[in-house]
Each structure stands twice: as C-alpha cells, then as structure tokens.
Motif scaffolding. Structure first.
Motif, PDB file in Angstrom:
ATOM      1  N   LEU A 111       0.822  -1.113  -0.031  1.00 53.22           N
ATOM      2  CA  LEU A 111       0.050  -0.030  -0.084  1.00 53.22           C
ATOM      3  C   LEU A 111       0.925   1.183   0.016  1.00 53.22           C
ATOM      4  CD1 LEU A 111      -2.926  -0.497   2.477  1.00 53.22           C
ATOM      5  CD2 LEU A 111      -3.072  -0.489  -0.019  1.00 53.22           C
ATOM      6  N   ASN A 112       1.821   1.291   0.910  1.00 54.27           N
ATOM      7  CA  ASN A 112       2.889   2.532   0.785  1.00 54.27           C
ATOM      8  C   ASN A 112       3.213   2.527  -0.428  1.00 54.27           C
ATOM      9  OD1 ASN A 112       2.475   2.922   3.538  1.00 54.27           O
ATOM     10  ND2 ASN A 112       4.319   1.715   4.247  1.00 54.27           N
ATOM     11  N   TYR A 113       3.867   1.633  -1.163  1.00 58.76           N
ATOM     12  CA  TYR A 113       4.571   1.635  -2.346  1.00 58.76           C
ATOM     13  C   TYR A 113       3.819   2.490  -3.596  1.00 58.76           C
ATOM     14  CZ  TYR A 113       6.273   0.585  -6.973  1.00 58.76           C
ATOM     15  OH  TYR A 113       6.809   0.523  -8.093  1.00 58.76           O
ATOM     16  N   PHE A 114       2.257   1.982  -3.433  1.00 60.90           N
ATOM     17  CA  PHE A 114       1.423   2.476  -4.394  1.00 60.90           C
ATOM     18  C   PHE A 114       1.152   3.815  -4.091  1.00 60.90           C
ATOM     19  CE2 PHE A 114      -0.287  -2.119  -5.236  1.00 60.90           C
ATOM     20  CZ  PHE A 114       0.486  -2.112  -6.331  1.00 60.90           C
ATOM     21  N   HIS A 115       1.012   4.124  -2.836  1.00 58.80           N
ATOM     22  CA  HIS A 115       0.702   5.468  -2.339  1.00 58.80           C
ATOM     23  C   HIS A 115       1.840   6.582  -2.691  1.00 58.80           C
ATOM     24  CE1 HIS A 115      -1.649   8.096   0.095  1.00 58.80           C
ATOM     25  NE2 HIS A 115      -0.534   8.675   0.729  1.00 58.80           N
ATOM     26  N   SER A 116       3.058   5.992  -2.872  1.00 57.58           N
ATOM     27  CA  SER A 116       3.947   6.760  -3.195  1.00 57.58           C
ATOM     28  C   SER A 116       4.219   7.171  -4.611  1.00 57.58           C
ATOM     29  CB  SER A 116       5.307   6.184  -2.577  1.00 57.58           C
ATOM     30  OG  SER A 116       5.671   5.077  -3.298  1.00 57.58           O
ATOM     31  N   ARG A 117       3.442   6.467  -5.421  1.00 58.72           N
ATOM     32  CA  ARG A 117       3.523   6.503  -6.764  1.00 58.72           C
ATOM     33  C   ARG A 117       2.369   7.054  -7.318  1.00 58.72           C
ATOM     34  NH1 ARG A 117       8.243   4.038  -9.153  1.00 58.72           N
ATOM     35  NH2 ARG A 117       7.015   4.001 -11.267  1.00 58.72           N
ATOM     36  N   ALA A 118       1.160   6.760  -6.694  1.00 58.40           N
ATOM     37  CA  ALA A 118      -0.066   7.195  -7.376  1.00 58.40           C
ATOM     38  C   ALA A 118      -0.424   8.675  -7.255  1.00 58.40           C
ATOM     39  CB  ALA A 118      -1.232   6.241  -6.778  1.00 58.40           C
ATOM     40  N   SER A 119      -1.115   9.335  -8.291  1.00 60.69           N
ATOM     41  CA  SER A 119      -1.228  10.730  -7.892  1.00 60.69           C
ATOM     42  C   SER A 119      -2.645  10.950  -7.451  1.00 60.69           C
ATOM     43  CB  SER A 119      -0.896  11.399  -9.310  1.00 60.69           C
ATOM     44  OG  SER A 119      -1.657  10.947 -10.324  1.00 60.69           O
ATOM     45  N   SER A 120      -3.551   9.984  -7.572  1.00 57.33           N
ATOM     46  CA  SER A 120      -4.650  10.377  -7.044  1.00 57.33           C
ATOM     47  C   SER A 120      -5.353   8.926  -6.468  1.00 57.33           C
ATOM     48  CB  SER A 120      -5.717  10.337  -8.301  1.00 57.33           C
ATOM     49  OG  SER A 120      -5.853   9.293  -9.023  1.00 57.33           O
ATOM     50  N   SER A 121      -6.417   9.069  -5.844  1.00 58.28           N
ATOM     51  CA  SER A 121      -7.149   7.878  -4.812  1.00 58.28           C
ATOM     52  C   SER A 121      -7.638   6.880  -5.790  1.00 58.28           C
ATOM     53  CB  SER A 121      -7.922   8.194  -3.861  1.00 58.28           C
ATOM     54  OG  SER A 121      -8.922   9.062  -4.448  1.00 58.28           O
ATOM     55  N   ASP A 122      -8.071   7.411  -6.944  1.00 56.52           N
ATOM     56  CA  ASP A 122      -8.513   6.278  -7.865  1.00 56.52           C
ATOM     57  C   ASP A 122      -7.348   5.462  -8.688  1.00 56.52           C
ATOM     58  OD1 ASP A 122     -11.185   7.248  -7.629  1.00 56.52           O
ATOM     59  OD2 ASP A 122     -11.373   8.514  -9.674  1.00 56.52           O
ATOM     60  N   GLU A 123      -6.203   6.395  -8.684  1.00 53.13           N
ATOM     61  CA  GLU A 123      -5.070   5.493  -9.090  1.00 53.13           C
ATOM     62  C   GLU A 123      -4.698   4.383  -8.247  1.00 53.13           C
ATOM     63  OE1 GLU A 123      -1.769   7.865 -10.337  1.00 53.13           O
ATOM     64  OE2 GLU A 123      -0.462   6.137 -10.897  1.00 53.13           O
ATOM     65  N   LEU A 124      -4.426   4.738  -7.135  1.00 55.29           N
ATOM     66  CA  LEU A 124      -4.204   3.873  -6.192  1.00 55.29           C
ATOM     67  C   LEU A 124      -5.232   2.547  -6.055  1.00 55.29           C
ATOM     68  CD1 LEU A 124      -2.420   3.509  -3.320  1.00 55.29           C
ATOM     69  CD2 LEU A 124      -4.006   4.957  -2.095  1.00 55.29           C
ATOM     70  N   GLU A 125      -6.239   2.960  -5.952  1.00 57.86           N
ATOM     71  CA  GLU A 125      -7.365   1.894  -5.900  1.00 57.86           C
ATOM     72  C   GLU A 125      -7.183   1.224  -7.080  1.00 57.86           C
ATOM     73  OE1 GLU A 125     -11.218   3.568  -3.987  1.00 57.86           O
ATOM     74  OE2 GLU A 125     -12.078   2.139  -5.597  1.00 57.86           O
ATOM     75  N   GLY A 126      -6.985   1.520  -8.363  1.00 57.40           N
ATOM     76  CA  GLY A 126      -6.778   0.819  -9.406  1.00 57.40           C
ATOM     77  C   GLY A 126      -5.493   0.152  -9.333  1.00 57.40           C
ATOM     78  N   ARG A 127      -4.512   0.344  -8.781  1.00 57.80           N
ATOM     79  CA  ARG A 127      -3.327  -0.429  -8.574  1.00 57.80           C
ATOM     80  C   ARG A 127      -3.484  -1.453  -7.714  1.00 57.80           C
ATOM     81  NH1 ARG A 127       2.293   1.721  -9.907  1.00 57.80           N
ATOM     82  NH2 ARG A 127       2.168  -0.291 -10.362  1.00 57.80           N
ATOM     83  N   LEU A 128      -4.111  -1.166  -6.545  1.00 58.44           N
ATOM     84  CA  LEU A 128      -4.259  -2.101  -5.703  1.00 58.44           C
ATOM     85  C   LEU A 128      -5.131  -3.351  -6.364  1.00 58.44           C
ATOM     86  CD1 LEU A 128      -3.971  -3.138  -2.721  1.00 58.44           C
ATOM     87  CD2 LEU A 128      -6.000  -1.938  -2.168  1.00 58.44           C
ATOM     88  N   GLN A 129      -6.351  -2.965  -6.987  1.00 65.98           N
ATOM     89  CA  GLN A 129      -6.980  -3.851  -7.499  1.00 65.98           C
ATOM     90  C   GLN A 129      -6.347  -4.709  -8.866  1.00 65.98           C
ATOM     91  OE1 GLN A 129     -11.239  -2.639  -8.717  1.00 65.98           O
ATOM     92  NE2 GLN A 129     -10.799  -3.685 -10.732  1.00 65.98           N
ATOM     93  N   ALA A 130      -5.551  -3.897  -9.315  1.00 68.52           N
ATOM     94  CA  ALA A 130      -4.780  -4.755 -10.562  1.00 68.52           C
ATOM     95  C   ALA A 130      -3.617  -5.828  -9.797  1.00 68.52           C
ATOM     96  CB  ALA A 130      -3.689  -3.909 -11.295  1.00 68.52           C
ATOM     97  N   ALA A 131      -3.014  -5.540  -8.598  1.00 67.53           N
ATOM     98  CA  ALA A 131      -2.350  -6.386  -7.897  1.00 67.53           C
ATOM     99  C   ALA A 131      -3.057  -7.750  -7.573  1.00 67.53           C
ATOM    100  CB  ALA A 131      -1.451  -5.938  -6.943  1.00 67.53           C
ATOM    101  N   GLY A 132      -4.465  -7.118  -7.142  1.00 72.05           N
ATOM    102  CA  GLY A 132      -5.258  -8.433  -6.749  1.00 72.05           C
ATOM    103  C   GLY A 132      -5.518  -9.512  -7.787  1.00 72.05           C
ATOM    104  N   GLU A 133      -5.714  -8.617  -9.019  1.00 69.16           N
ATOM    105  CA  GLU A 133      -6.071  -9.428 -10.227  1.00 69.16           C
ATOM    106  C   GLU A 133      -4.860 -10.377 -10.601  1.00 69.16           C
ATOM    107  OE1 GLU A 133      -7.487  -6.983 -13.634  1.00 69.16           O
ATOM    108  OE2 GLU A 133      -8.556  -5.791 -12.232  1.00 69.16           O
ATOM    109  N   ARG A 134      -3.699  -9.971 -10.656  1.00 67.36           N
ATOM    110  CA  ARG A 134      -2.606 -10.943 -10.683  1.00 67.36           C
ATOM    111  C   ARG A 134      -2.534 -12.387  -9.951  1.00 67.36           C
ATOM    112  NH1 ARG A 134       1.428  -8.054 -13.154  1.00 67.36           N
ATOM    113  NH2 ARG A 134       1.508  -5.849 -13.139  1.00 67.36           N
ATOM    114  N   LEU A 135      -2.997 -11.799  -8.746  1.00 64.95           N
ATOM    115  CA  LEU A 135      -2.964 -12.992  -7.738  1.00 64.95           C
ATOM    116  C   LEU A 135      -4.213 -13.928  -8.107  1.00 64.95           C
ATOM    117  CD1 LEU A 135      -2.334 -12.356  -3.949  1.00 64.95           C
ATOM    118  CD2 LEU A 135      -4.062 -14.128  -4.670  1.00 64.95           C
ATOM    119  N   GLY A 136      -5.085 -13.190  -8.365  1.00 62.80           N
ATOM    120  CA  GLY A 136      -6.408 -14.192  -8.828  1.00 62.80           C
ATOM    121  C   GLY A 136      -6.213 -15.000 -10.136  1.00 62.80           C
ATOM    122  N   LEU A 137      -5.580 -14.508 -10.988  1.00 62.64           N
ATOM    123  CA  LEU A 137      -5.039 -15.205 -12.241  1.00 62.64           C
ATOM    124  C   LEU A 137      -4.348 -16.634 -11.697  1.00 62.64           C
ATOM    125  CD1 LEU A 137      -4.059 -12.624 -14.769  1.00 62.64           C
ATOM    126  CD2 LEU A 137      -5.650 -14.352 -15.106  1.00 62.64           C
TER     127      LEU A 137
END
Lengths: 165, 184
Positions: A25-51
């Motif tokens: 979360l910290n890592y995404f937070h440090s690189r995301a410029s908006s909360s939407d982007e942060l949420e999108g990146r967190l979701q994308a990481a979950g998608e990798r795991l799901g696959l």
C-alpha cells in the motif's frame, strides 16, 4: 508445474501478511497521483493474484471445472476462500432483480490492523475475484461496497458485488 | 534445557497465541508485488533495492512484535540473536527454520540456508530476470530486525534455489554494534 497448493492449517503469523500488505500500500501510495489510481493499482495487484490462484487450483482440482457464473462464484467463495483465508466467505447471495451476486465478508484479512484512510483495502480482494473471473472466461464487473449490517449497530460487512454483464 | 530447544518452545507457545493465516496468501501477494515492481521500475537493480527497503521496514515491525510477544530481550550478541531470528522469527513469520552454518572465528559472519522454497513456491524466473533477487525482501527483513537490536549487518544472497542452487543462502556480516532502537 511441480508444486501444488497445500491444504493445511494456517501456518504463519498474520502480521507477516499485514506488514507485507502495508508495504505494498505504501509503495502504491508513493507513486499514485490520485486515490482512484491508488485503488486501481491495488485492484490490479489482486487481479494478478487471482489469475495465479486459478492456474494453480485448476491444476489441482481439474475435476472441479465450473461452468455457470453461480457455480464458479460458489467455488470462489468456498474453495478459494478456504485456501487463501482459511475459511469460507460469510455468504454468497443472488440478487434476482438484476441477476447480480454478492459475496459477503465481515472482516476481510486486508482490513485487519490496516488503516488506509479513504481507501478500502479489500479492493485487493475485489481484484482477486476479478482476476479469477477473467481467467475463467467471465468478464463481469465487480465492485466493493461496505454495508451496514444493521441500522441499530455500526457493524459493517464488505460486499463484493459481481454485476451481470 | 538447551538454548535451541528453549527457543523452539518459545516459538511454539508464541505462535499458538497469534492470529494466523495460510502462507499461500503471503507468498502470492509477494509474487504480485514482485511482478508489479518489475513492470514499474526501470531496471532489476531498482527492483532489488525496493524489495530490500520493504523488507527493512517489515523487519523493524516484526522484531518489535516478536520481542513484545515472546518477552525476549537479547543483548547484541550475534550468535544468540541469529538463533532467535532462525528458530523463533522465521518459524513464526514464514513457517520455516533456516539453518545457520559457517560461523567465522569471532562470531561476526554466518550463513543462513533455506532448503524450503517458502517465498518462491510456484515461481519461475525468466532469463531476462537473471539478476532479480527474489529473496531480497528477506535480506531486508534481517537487516531491519537486527538494526532494531543494535546490530548493523550486511546481507548478501550467495546462492539462490531459483537459479539452480540446492539451497538459498544469505551471508550475514556484522558491521557495527550500535545503540539498540528497541527497549523493552
């Protein structure tokens, strides 16, 4: 693939996961410029795991190929939940009005010990569900909601809403 | 009772009191993090550095919890601390117990060997990622944890199962004994 997934008891302290998750979360937070982007990146990481999960579980449980969305969601909320979180989800319900489904979970592992401000850390789990659905050929959108269980108490439950296409 | 057996006992009784999860969710989340970093960052060195940094932060927090839950309060004695790290720390937090070998004469360097893949189950590295240290997070954890206990160490991965070695080995070298950051 030589390795299969173990089906044992929970074997490590939860703080290992919580601290690792917090670092992500910290890592995404440090690189995301908006909360939407942060949420999108967190979701994308979950998608990798799901696959990855589906890849491993279909390998192990070939006989369990699921055909309908409902049976696949039942597989996710039971088998996959048990494998990842050590217990089934708190519920799977169909909403007849629009043919969508809800997977219910009172306390997602991502939300224990973790303060993330506006962000719902369970978005990661939403990503896992999306990744599995996609890998199985379902492309239904999934949303994360937090609902009050009961108006009289402040208890909430997370709802992963799997919408009809 | 020998010190080893005593620590093993502390590990079991502490573990039984903690909230637990399956290692799968940890291993797979870590896999997703590594993949994300490989995509995000310009080169493998940056990925290794980021993993090491994350590990360092995790190590600081884990040692804090470990001392609080076990009641252990070790002096910066490298031999004893490394036994705690392997027999209690790794046991509780990764479900494995690495072995310690090749201590030097003055007990300042040692090699930790991991026979189980643990963190790297189901991982295969493509050749384009030959320089990726998948275990770098663990190096960071050891560095962060020991720093809290007053020991500045250097950790180097000297063998990697993902690259064909029998075990994954981490060389830990004590560089400086400092003031411990953690007080019980």
């Amino acid at each position: 693939m030589e390795k299969t997934l173990k089906k044992g008891r929970p074997d490590i302290a939860m703080s290992s996961f919580s601290f690792l998750f917090a670092e992500m979360l910290n890592y995404f937070h440090s690189r995301a410029s908006s909360s939407d982007e942060l949420e999108g990146r967190l979701q994308a990481a979950g998608e990798r795991l799901g696959l990855k999960v589906l890849e491993l579980m279909t390998y192990r449980e070939k006989a369990n190929r699921k055909d309908t969305l409902e049976s696949f969601l039942s597989f996710i909320s039971n088998n996959v939940w048990r494998m990842l979180f050590g217990r089934p989800a708190d519920g799977l319900q169909r909403i007849p009005a629009d043919n969508s489904y809800m997977i219910l979970e009172s306390v997602p592992i991502t939300n224990r010990y973790i303060e993330a401000g506006q962000l719902n850390p369970a978005t990661f789990i939403t990503g896992i569900i999306i990744g599995m659905l996609r890998a199985a050929g379902f492309n239904n959108p999934v949303e994360t909601h937090v609902w009050k269980k009961d108006e009289s108490t402040n208890e909430t439950t997370n709802v992963y809403l799997v919408k009809s296409k | 009772m020998s010190r080893e057996r005593n620590l093993a006992k502390i590990a079991e009784s502490t573990f039984s009191k903690l909230d637990k999860v399956h290692s799968e969710i940890f291993t797979m989340t870590y896999g997703a993090i590594v993949t994300t970093l490989v995509e995000d960052l310009d080169n493998v060195d940056e990925v290794n550095a980021q993993l090491d940094k994350m590990g360092h932060n995790i190590g600081e927090r884990l040692v804090d919890e470990l001392l609080a839950k076990t009641g252990l309060n070790p002096q910066p004695d490298m031999r004893y601390v490394m036994e705690i790290v392997t027999r209690v720390g790794f046991r509780i937090y990764l479900g494995i117990t690495p072995t310690l070998s090749n201590w030097n004469a003055d007990s300042t360097t040692v090699t930790l060997s991991f026979r189980d893949s643990a963190l790297s189950d189901w991982v295969e590295l493509p050749h384009t990622l030959d320089d990726l240290s998948y275990f770098q997070l663990v190096c960071g954890v050891i560095r962060g944890a020991l720093e809290m206990l007053g020991m500045k160490v250097k950790c180097t991965i000297t063998a990697d199962k993902l690259k064909g070695a029998q075990t994954t080995d981490i060389l830990v070298e004590l560089q400086e004994v400092m003031q411990a950051k953690f007080y019980n």
